[in-house]
Design a protein around this motif. Structure first.
Motif, short mmCIF file in Angstrom:
data_model
loop_
_atom_site.label_atom_id
_atom_site.label_comp_id
_atom_site.label_asym_id
_atom_site.label_seq_id
_atom_site.Cartn_x
_atom_site.Cartn_y
_atom_site.Cartn_z
N VAL A 26 1.39 -37.58 48.83
CA VAL A 26 2.05 -37.63 47.54
C VAL A 26 2.90 -38.89 47.48
O VAL A 26 3.22 -39.48 48.51
CB VAL A 26 2.94 -36.38 47.29
N SER A 27 3.27 -39.29 46.27
CA SER A 27 4.16 -40.43 46.09
C SER A 27 5.55 -39.91 45.79
O SER A 27 5.72 -38.93 45.06
CB SER A 27 3.70 -41.32 44.94
N GLY A 28 6.55 -40.59 46.32
CA GLY A 28 7.93 -40.23 46.07
C GLY A 28 8.72 -41.46 45.68
O GLY A 28 8.27 -42.59 45.87
N TYR A 46 10.04 -36.13 44.99
CA TYR A 46 8.59 -36.14 44.87
C TYR A 46 8.12 -34.84 44.24
O TYR A 46 8.87 -33.87 44.16
CB TYR A 46 7.91 -36.35 46.24
N ARG A 52 8.86 -29.86 41.81
CA ARG A 52 9.66 -31.04 42.18
C ARG A 52 10.46 -30.73 43.44
O ARG A 52 11.06 -29.67 43.56
CB ARG A 52 10.60 -31.41 41.04
N THR A 74 8.89 -46.83 45.42
CA THR A 74 7.91 -45.76 45.56
C THR A 74 7.41 -45.77 47.01
O THR A 74 7.08 -46.82 47.54
CB THR A 74 6.73 -45.95 44.60
#
Length: 142
Positions: A26-28, A46, A52, A74
């Motif tokens: 995942v991207s955070g 994220y 969330r 990011t």
């Protein structure tokens, strides 16, 4: 101290196994960066599994990235698909790095051995004092 270290180590191993069993990329986004001894801790927000999440004090070692991430950057994260709150930076071994586990394990083992030795010494001294007290009472003239 040894008990705390052992519990922390057990938690790190458990989290690493959760992520390795079912990794989810995942991207955070970095919300906060704090310099600490031995590296940097970052807070990252994220989304995973439709919810969330926010990490607290995600450790960033020297090997994780060439430079520490700045607020608003990011970052790639690996989360556990079954437990999306368990997360680490992509490519990073879980928190202290798996190469730290033997070192931490030896410290915990040494602390536990020291505590056991101290407890054994206390028991031996207490027994010896009790025997001497009983002997002096038995040998005392009445």
């Amino acid at each position: 101290m040894a008990l705390v270290g052992g519990c922390s180590l057990a938690g790190e191993i458990s989290d690493a196994r959760r992520i390795d069993a079912s990794p989810l990329r995942v991207s955070g986004v970095v919300d906060r960066v704090v310099q600490v001894k031995g590296g940097t801790h970052v807070r990252v927000s994220y989304q995973a599994a439709g919810r969330r999440f926010v990490t607290e004090d995600l450790p960033v070692g020297q090997r994780a990235q060439a430079t520490d991430p700045a607020v608003g950057t990011t970052v790639c994260l690996e989360a556990s698909a079954e437990h999306p709150g368990t997360v680490r930076l992509c490519g990073q071994r879980y928190p202290g790095g798996d190469d730290m586990i033997p070192t931490e394990g030896l410290v915990v083992l040494a602390g536990a051995a020291g505590a056991l030795m101290a407890a054994g010494w206390i028991v031996a001294v207490t027994r010896q004092e009790r025997r001497e007290r009983e002997r002096s009472l038995r040998d005392a003239p009445y």
